[in-house]
Design an enzyme around this catalytic site. Structure first.
Site, PDB file in Angstrom:
ATOM      1  N   CYS A  86      59.398  63.912  73.480  1.00  0.00           N
ATOM      2  CA  CYS A  86      58.495  62.925  74.076  1.00  0.00           C
ATOM      3  C   CYS A  86      59.057  61.514  73.974  1.00  0.00           C
ATOM      4  O   CYS A  86      58.510  60.586  74.584  1.00  0.00           O
ATOM      5  CB  CYS A  86      57.131  62.992  73.399  1.00  0.00           C
ATOM      6  SG  CYS A  86      56.557  64.681  73.157  1.00  0.00           S
ATOM      7  N   CYS A 209      43.365  64.815  72.165  1.00  0.00           N
ATOM      8  CA  CYS A 209      44.665  65.285  72.644  1.00  0.00           C
ATOM      9  C   CYS A 209      44.933  64.695  74.026  1.00  0.00           C
ATOM     10  O   CYS A 209      44.048  64.662  74.882  1.00  0.00           O
ATOM     11  CB  CYS A 209      44.689  66.808  72.769  1.00  0.00           C
ATOM     12  SG  CYS A 209      44.230  67.681  71.264  1.00  0.00           S
ATOM     13  N   LYS A 331      46.675  59.089  76.119  1.00  0.00           N
ATOM     14  CA  LYS A 331      45.406  59.806  76.239  1.00  0.00           C
ATOM     15  C   LYS A 331      44.814  59.689  77.642  1.00  0.00           C
ATOM     16  O   LYS A 331      44.356  60.674  78.204  1.00  0.00           O
ATOM     17  CB  LYS A 331      44.400  59.251  75.216  1.00  0.00           C
ATOM     18  CG  LYS A 331      43.009  59.853  75.327  1.00  0.00           C
ATOM     19  CD  LYS A 331      43.003  61.296  74.867  1.00  0.00           C
ATOM     20  CE  LYS A 331      41.771  62.038  75.354  1.00  0.00           C
ATOM     21  NZ  LYS A 331      41.878  62.499  76.743  1.00  0.00           N
ATOM     22  N   HIS A 335      50.742  61.712  79.968  1.00  0.00           N
ATOM     23  CA  HIS A 335      51.938  61.944  79.154  1.00  0.00           C
ATOM     24  C   HIS A 335      52.908  62.887  79.860  1.00  0.00           C
ATOM     25  O   HIS A 335      52.989  64.064  79.540  1.00  0.00           O
ATOM     26  CB  HIS A 335      51.523  62.490  77.783  1.00  0.00           C
ATOM     27  CG  HIS A 335      52.659  62.675  76.829  1.00  0.00           C
ATOM     28  ND1 HIS A 335      53.812  61.911  76.848  1.00  0.00           N
ATOM     29  CD2 HIS A 335      52.822  63.553  75.799  1.00  0.00           C
ATOM     30  CE1 HIS A 335      54.624  62.319  75.886  1.00  0.00           C
ATOM     31  NE2 HIS A 335      54.055  63.310  75.243  1.00  0.00           N
TER      32      HIS A 335
END
Lengths: 390, 478
Positions: A86, A209, A331, A335
């Site tokens: 990431c 998440c 969030k 992502h």
């Protein structure tokens, strides 16, 4: 070494875009970056490109860097892909800064792209934790949600923060993301929504998440020798820090923070000659809500165990003393793994350029971006500074 | 006789139970006479994992360690692999010497008795001991008598030269009776033709003939008799020359179900635990054959046979994999079999390493030291005792599991994954490792919960079952 400046940056909307390929998405982000250069740029000025990506179509694909840049018309230049989960494009921006500072390039592109939603839900599961400590950690049945949940369990056990504070992160970031036209989940949510959501990995629920997204981002970095040709309002890369940590949680000294974030932050502050107090806003890697609390502490915005107070006191809200994730963060903004880090820099560029629209932070000088790979195996921090004419 | 004696017995049954009434509600009838409830293997249990549980308890009862084992026999009608010697992995899990003599007996419910019979002939083993473990979890078609009866459990005998138990007499008898109970090659489910009188005759005739061949007097306190259901053994009282009460004193079928090759071993464990001094073990296997033993006790026993988690019929079907899906397409992270094999000492026995430079414990003992970042040529191998304390923990809900664990979750529901600080050999320093925590009867696993290791199936990839340690709360110890 000479100074490096961000002269332009852009990102595509983040979200589910089945009509786009990784190459078309990268091209769109690249065009936005070019268009954002205040005095314009000849694309032939770009000497080098580094593209962050975890995988294409849920799998590895060789030569995805050159494939993306050639598709975008960046013909013949050195181009490569960087993989750091990431944190891939936080590191690709850092590579572009290195190329410029070292003198090997006058203008370099650091960007990233990921396609995560154009596959069956079964294949999508491939993404869930493929970047972890595979042989041991993952084979206890954890994805990253599980690993961050484990860290959260230790943190909540040790300190005063509660599960509700995790939900407060979601509420804040969704409120900001609702003002961001590029956000994947650009809607507001209530605290009740964020408290009552279904459990994913206890103590983390769905609102703790981030989503998986498609998207791309590109950042153009120029040397101090050429920056004046592109802008009258230079935004300097004042500090860069990056660090690694043991990939498996169980091999670390502590689970209530991310040591690589702390090291990367300290290096970036030292580089910039500033302290955490000087930071006016930050884009933080909130892949899971607990990660935003960790970052407050790892980056020195508060003492250990005090992160929840910043939420209670509204310090990190858009109109607070130090807004965090004005973009909506991972969030709400989304992502797309390999594009996230460059997307954060694109947001910081917008904020420092005063072009962030409804989510504009008031008159910032220093902005910080914080990008983490996996559960902290890699971290990279950039401090950007709007140079005020003397 | 050979002078081989019985040093200890261990027994284990899964904690999951289903009541006969659940079948009655689901099907309108229940086909397994005399079975009130039965044991059900958890999704990560099989004949190998149950065998480890039973063998470790038998060794503990006998006062021996895995390193003492010179002869290791596994008996089961349900080996997790039709071909591949499972005793190599069983030996590794128990920590036996590598030159251990191993035997696998399968093919009928008499397998346990056959393995015991052969071990009695094979001894003695100088300073070493034999472990004979029978472990079974038969299955049948969902609406069949065999499935309604099908239970699960394992029991093990530790044999040596000076144990308190002795085998006074033993005898076997075979006679061809095809078609009473069988499982065609490639099938998972045991079936039969259901020719009632023929099936009974096969059972009683072989047991009768084997018992007739005994010289020892049958003045036994209890009789552990092969129990495919809870009724058939009592039809053999005349054939065996024992009372119905003697059979009832050693029966486990009413609470564990049909435990196949482990049936008479579990009966023996129960009877000796209840203080039986003289016991008849009467094993029957289709085909058909019978093997009987007269055993004099007392024998030390360690058992974990109580159930504490009642399943509904739908949850039972999930555990059985009847209504669940397999690993999704698209795959998970790939851990090759050779790379898995290199970590077997860690997965089976929690072998850590001590850094020769700074003394820190490392798990796994591979790569740079976690204490000093030195790269030692070799870590000093240290086997951890297997106890520890939870440092970080989560419960993975539906949707949160990686693909390799979707099948486990589909069968068993949410699972707990944790980082545990395992105790070092000196009880002071710890070393951390990730592990699943079996919740057992404990409501909540939290930071600070004390746990201990056991062996379970971790996952299956490319058809290869990967076994490794998991943990369970010390408070859930049975």
């Amino acid at each position: 070494m000479r100074d490096a400046y961000v002269i332009g940056a852009g990102q595509t909307p983040f979200g589910a875009m089945p009509d786009e390929s990784y190459r078309s998405l990268f091209t769109a982000a690249f065009e936005r970056a070019v268009d954002s250069v205040p005095e314009g740029i000849d694309e032939d000025d770009i000497d080098e490109a580094v593209i962050g990506s975890l995988g294409v179509g849920g799998r590895q694909l060789g030569l995805s860097g050159p494939a993306a840049t050639e598709h975008a018309g960046l013909h013949g230049i050195p181009s490569s892909r960087i993989e750091n989960a990431c944190a891939a494009s936080g590191y690709s921006v850092r590579q572009a800064v290195q190329a410029v500072k070292s003198g090997m390039a006058d203008v370099a592109l650091g960007g990233g792209v990921e396609i995560m939603t154009d596959m069956s839900s079964d294949v999508t599961k491939y993404w869930l934790g493929v970047s972890g400590e595979t042989e041991w950690e993952r084979l206890t049945g954890t994805t990253f949600a599980g690993v961050y949940a484990q860290m959260a369990s230790t943190y909540l056990d040790r300190y005063e923060a509660t599960q509700e504070h995790l939900s407060m992160v979601a509420v804040k970031n969704h409120e900001n993301g609702a003002k961001n036209p590029n956000a994947h989940l650009g809607f507001e949510c209530s605290l009740d929504d964020a408290v009552d959501a279904p459990v994913v990995a206890d103590p983390l629920n769905l609102y703790h998440c981030c989503p998986t997204s498609d998207g791309a981002a590109a950042v153009l970095v120029a040397s101090e020798d050429v920056v004046d040709a592109y802008t009258d309002d230079p935004i300097r890369v004042a500090g860069v820090g990056a660090a690694s940590e043991r990939v498996g949680l169980f091999q670390r000294d502590d689970y209530t923070g991310i040591a690589s974030s702390e090291k990367a932050g300290e290096k970036a502050y030292e580089d910039a000659g500033i302290t955490p107090d000087d930071i006016d806003f930050a884009e933080i890697h909130d892949c899971f809500a607990i990660a935003e609390l960790f970052a407050y502490e790892d980056l020195g915005f508060c003492e250990r165990g005090e992160a929840h107070r910043l939420l209670d006191e509204g310090v990190t809200e858009l109109d607070g003393d130090r807004p965090v994730n004005a973009s909506g963060g991972l969030k709400s903004k989304g992502h797309p793994i390999g594009a996230t880090g460059a997307g954060q820099v694109a947001e910081a560029f917008k904020q420092l350029s005063g072009t962030a629209g409804d989510r504009q932070v008031a008159d910032p000088k220093y902005g910080l971006t914080h990008n983490v790979g996996g559960s902290g195996g890699a971290a990279v921090v950039h401090v950007l500074e709007r140079e005020v004419a003397e | 006789m050979s002078g081989v004696s019985i040093a200890g017995v261990g027994a284990y049954a899964p904690r999951l139970r289903i009541d006969a009434a659940e079948f009655q509600d689901a099907w309108g009838q229940f086909h397994a006479s005399g079975v009130e409830e039965k044991a059900v293997p958890e999704a990560d249990e099989d004949a190998v994992t149950m065998a480890v549980e039973a063998a470790q308890r038998a060794l503990a009862a006998a006062g021996h360690a895995g390193s003492d084992v010179a002869h290791l026999a596994l008996a089961t009608t349900t080996p997790p692999m039709a071909e591949e010697d499972l005793t190599a992995r069983l030996s590794s899990m128990l920590g036996t010497p590598a030159d251990v003599a191993t035997r696998t007996v399968t093919g009928s419910t008499r397998a346990g008795a056959q393995a015991l019979d052969a071990a009695l002939d094979a001894g003695l083993w100088a300073d070493g001991v034999a472990v004979v473990v029978a472990s079974d979890c038969p299955r049948g078609e969902p609406d069949s008598e065999r499935e309604h009866a099908a239970g699960a459990g394992a029991a093990a005998f530790v044999l040596d030269g000076d144990g308190p138990g002795t085998v006074a007499d033993r005898a076997s008898h075979v006679e061809p009776y095809p078609g009473t109970r069988f499982r065609p090659t490639g099938d998972d489910e045991t079936t039969g033709l259901g020719i009632t009188q023929y099936d009974r005759e096969s059972y009683t005739a072989t047991l009768d003939a084997a018992t007739d061949a005994l010289d020892a007097a049958l003045d036994v306190d209890a009789a552990a008799v092969q129990s495919p259901d809870g009724k058939l053994p009592y039809r053999a009282t005349d054939a065996l020359g024992v009372s119905a009460d003697a059979i009832a004193d050693a029966e486990t079928v009413s609470s564990l179900g049909d435990t196949g090759a482990a049936s008479t071993f579990l009966g023996a464990a129960t009877a000796f635990a209840d203080g039986a001094q003289r016991l008849l073990m009467a094993a029957y296997g289709s085909g058909a054959g019978a093997t009987v033993f007269v055993v004099d006790g007392p024998v030390p026993v360690e058992t974990a046979l109580e159930g504490d988690n009642d399943l509904t019929y739908p949850k039972y079907l999930r555990r059985r994999g009847e209504i669940t899906s397999d690993e999704p397409e698209g795959g998970g992270a790939y851990v090759s079999v050779p790379s898995w094999q290199r970590t077997v000492p860690q997965r089976h026995r929690l072998v850590a390493g001590r850094c020769p430079n700074c003394g820190a414990l490392n798990f796994p003992p591979d790569g740079a030291c976690q204490g000093c970042t030195d790269r030692p040529d070799e870590y000093e191998r240290v086997t951890l005792p297997g106890t520890g304390s939870v440092e970080a923990v989560t419960s993975i809900a539906q949707g949160g599991a990686p693909p390799e664990f979707v099948e486990q979750q589909s069968k068993s529901g949410p699972f707990v994954s944790a980082v545990v600080a395992f105790d070092g050999p000196d009880g002071e320093e710890t070393v951390s490792a990730p592990t699943q925590v079996l919740t057992g009867g404990v409501a909540e696993i939290a930071v600070g919960t004390d746990v201990e290791t056991t062996i379970r199936r971790i996952y299956t990839q490319e058809g290869v079952v990967r076994y490794g340690f998991k943990t369970r709360p010390v408070d859930a110890r049975r």
